[in-house]
Design a protein around this motif. Structure first.
Motif, mmCIF file in Angstrom:
data_model
loop_
_atom_site.group_PDB
_atom_site.id
_atom_site.type_symbol
_atom_site.label_atom_id
_atom_site.label_comp_id
_atom_site.label_asym_id
_atom_site.label_seq_id
_atom_site.Cartn_x
_atom_site.Cartn_y
_atom_site.Cartn_z
ATOM 1 N N UNK A 78 -7.936 6.526 -41.528
ATOM 2 C CA UNK A 78 -7.586 7.422 -41.049
ATOM 3 C C UNK A 78 -7.620 8.006 -39.988
ATOM 4 N N UNK A 79 -6.894 8.503 -39.057
ATOM 5 C CA UNK A 79 -6.421 8.931 -37.748
ATOM 6 C C UNK A 79 -6.528 10.708 -37.375
ATOM 7 N N UNK A 80 -7.742 11.216 -37.238
ATOM 8 C CA UNK A 80 -7.992 12.420 -36.254
ATOM 9 C C UNK A 80 -7.681 13.165 -35.618
ATOM 10 N N UNK A 81 -6.449 14.080 -35.522
ATOM 11 C CA UNK A 81 -5.593 14.642 -34.521
ATOM 12 C C UNK A 81 -6.712 16.473 -34.212
ATOM 13 N N UNK A 82 -6.897 16.595 -33.179
ATOM 14 C CA UNK A 82 -7.362 17.859 -33.103
ATOM 15 C C UNK A 82 -7.753 17.507 -31.179
ATOM 16 N N UNK A 83 -7.687 19.088 -30.890
ATOM 17 C CA UNK A 83 -7.888 19.679 -29.927
ATOM 18 C C UNK A 83 -8.291 21.188 -30.077
ATOM 19 N N UNK A 84 -9.233 21.574 -28.448
ATOM 20 C CA UNK A 84 -9.834 22.228 -28.777
ATOM 21 C C UNK A 84 -8.700 24.080 -28.776
ATOM 22 N N UNK A 85 -8.996 24.514 -29.379
ATOM 23 C CA UNK A 85 -8.232 26.079 -29.720
ATOM 24 C C UNK A 85 -7.140 25.772 -30.930
ATOM 25 N N UNK A 86 -7.217 24.356 -31.855
ATOM 26 C CA UNK A 86 -6.087 24.262 -32.719
ATOM 27 C C UNK A 86 -7.288 23.411 -34.075
ATOM 28 N N UNK A 87 -6.045 23.664 -34.855
ATOM 29 C CA UNK A 87 -6.758 22.696 -35.772
ATOM 30 C C UNK A 87 -6.433 21.674 -36.631
ATOM 31 N N UNK A 88 -7.592 20.850 -37.176
ATOM 32 C CA UNK A 88 -7.798 19.376 -36.673
ATOM 33 C C UNK A 88 -6.309 18.947 -38.053
ATOM 34 N N UNK A 89 -5.933 17.764 -37.894
ATOM 35 C CA UNK A 89 -5.081 16.729 -38.505
ATOM 36 C C UNK A 89 -5.108 15.805 -38.830
ATOM 37 N N UNK A 90 -5.109 15.506 -40.414
ATOM 38 C CA UNK A 90 -5.355 13.574 -40.388
ATOM 39 C C UNK A 90 -4.165 13.243 -41.016
ATOM 40 N N UNK A 91 -3.800 11.797 -41.181
ATOM 41 C CA UNK A 91 -2.893 10.927 -40.771
ATOM 42 C C UNK A 91 -4.001 9.487 -41.631
ATOM 43 N N UNK A 92 -3.289 9.044 -42.739
ATOM 44 C CA UNK A 92 -3.997 7.961 -43.025
ATOM 45 C C UNK A 92 -2.602 6.687 -43.143
ATOM 46 N N UNK A 93 -2.724 5.713 -42.724
ATOM 47 C CA UNK A 93 -2.298 4.615 -42.199
ATOM 48 C C UNK A 93 -2.297 3.796 -43.440
ATOM 49 N N UNK A 94 -0.831 4.084 -44.061
ATOM 50 C CA UNK A 94 -0.316 2.969 -45.109
ATOM 51 C C UNK A 94 -0.105 1.494 -45.151
ATOM 52 N N UNK A 95 -0.141 1.087 -46.543
ATOM 53 C CA UNK A 95 0.101 -0.436 -46.423
ATOM 54 C C UNK A 95 1.830 -0.834 -46.322
ATOM 55 N N UNK A 96 1.089 -1.530 -45.448
ATOM 56 C CA UNK A 96 3.182 -2.522 -45.120
ATOM 57 C C UNK A 96 4.055 -1.565 -44.649
ATOM 58 N N UNK A 97 3.312 -0.836 -43.270
ATOM 59 C CA UNK A 97 3.976 0.935 -43.260
ATOM 60 C C UNK A 97 5.620 0.632 -42.693
ATOM 61 N N UNK A 98 6.551 1.061 -42.992
ATOM 62 C CA UNK A 98 7.929 1.193 -42.051
ATOM 63 C C UNK A 98 8.012 1.748 -41.107
ATOM 64 N N UNK A 99 9.176 1.508 -40.379
ATOM 65 C CA UNK A 99 9.406 2.251 -39.110
ATOM 66 C C UNK A 99 8.586 4.116 -38.864
ATOM 67 N N UNK A 100 9.225 4.353 -39.728
ATOM 68 C CA UNK A 100 8.993 6.140 -39.896
ATOM 69 C C UNK A 100 7.274 6.430 -40.429
ATOM 70 N N UNK A 101 6.632 5.147 -40.316
ATOM 71 C CA UNK A 101 5.029 5.160 -39.954
ATOM 72 C C UNK A 101 4.070 5.137 -39.397
ATOM 73 N N UNK A 102 4.938 4.064 -38.315
ATOM 74 C CA UNK A 102 4.431 3.903 -36.950
ATOM 75 C C UNK A 102 4.547 5.073 -36.149
ATOM 76 N N UNK A 103 6.122 5.592 -36.342
ATOM 77 C CA UNK A 103 6.338 6.903 -35.328
ATOM 78 C C UNK A 103 5.944 8.144 -36.283
ATOM 79 N N UNK A 104 5.050 9.252 -35.626
ATOM 80 C CA UNK A 104 4.386 10.134 -36.508
ATOM 81 C C UNK A 104 4.367 11.424 -35.464
ATOM 82 N N UNK A 105 4.952 12.067 -35.777
ATOM 83 C CA UNK A 105 4.902 13.493 -34.754
ATOM 84 C C UNK A 105 3.993 14.578 -35.396
ATOM 85 N N UNK A 106 3.243 14.759 -34.785
ATOM 86 C CA UNK A 106 1.678 15.674 -35.439
ATOM 87 C C UNK A 106 2.268 17.074 -34.566
ATOM 88 N N UNK A 107 2.117 18.002 -35.918
ATOM 89 C CA UNK A 107 1.709 19.701 -35.471
ATOM 90 C C UNK A 107 0.993 20.059 -35.336
#
Length: 229
Positions: A78-107
């Protein structure tokens, strides 16, 4: 009998934990990269130096000034994305990921925290502050200093001495040029921008040039000696 059942249960639990641990160690390593951005006035802007942490571990990375990040993780991490002044976001790395799973844009969404206002006084109570304020007597020196500090000539002089950035320098130069153009701002001499060479104001006055040419036509600048030649 109960003791035997308890021993067998512990053996099964230990075996399951060992199996899970082995599977975890054999998990494939995955490089997850992308951009971390936020929306401001319908525009997507990077979030510089955001933190990307793998949950329940001490591994992770920090995004660059452009919001780009790249981190090595395992399946089901589980990847935890956070910065001061922003809400946290999480991303679970799937099994056998495809190209869209390894390139992840977070807002990230802005997280505004508002505190109640606090009044700080140098007196223990409001009553003591009120009494000191109402009985305050300013000396004439303070009033005179205030008048001097607000003098326009002094403020203008301070403004000219302050350091400026590139844009402020450009605006200041244009202002000086506008003040000196045509009649040279009523100055006796005009200083070229970027240098200290004085130029007489008459050189920028078209009427002075007209009078000069008329004087030449009238012969006022002829060199005559005593013989009249």
């Amino acid at each position: 009998m109960a003791l035997a059942i308890l021993i067998l249960a512990n053996i099964n639990i230990s075996h399951a934990q060992n199996t899970s641990s082995v599977k975890r160690q054999d998990s494939k390593l995955i490089q997850v990269s992308g951009l971390i951005t936020t929306n401001v006035d319908s525009k997507s802007l990077p979030v510089p130096y955001a933190i990307v942490k793998i949950k329940n571990s001490f591994r992770g990375t920090i995004a660059g000034v452009d919001g780009f990040y790249s981190v090595v993780a395992k399946e089901h991490d589980t990847l935890d994305y956070y910065a001061i002044g922003f809400k946290r976001k999480f991303y679970i790395v799937p099994s056998n990921p495809t190209g869209t799973d390894t390139i992840k844009y977070i807002t990230l969404s802005a997280d505004t925290i508002t505190f109640d206002s606090t009044n700080i006084y140098p007196w223990p109570t409001k009553e003591q502050f009120r009494y000191a304020f109402l009985n305050l007597k300013l000396d004439d020196d303070y009033t005179q200093n205030a008048v001097k500090n607000l003098d326009q000539r002094k403020l203008s002089k301070l403004y000219e001495q302050l350091a400026r950035d590139g844009q402020e320098n450009q605006l200041y130069s244009l202002q000086k040029l506008a003040n000196s153009y045509y009649y040279a701002g009523g100055q006796t001499n005009y200083l070229m921008i970027g240098g200290n060479t004085p130029i007489p104001s008459s050189l920028l006055n078209p009427f002075a040039w007209a009078q000069f040419f008329q004087a030449i036509k009238d012969g006022k600048f002829k060199n005559t000696d005593d013989s009249g030649n």
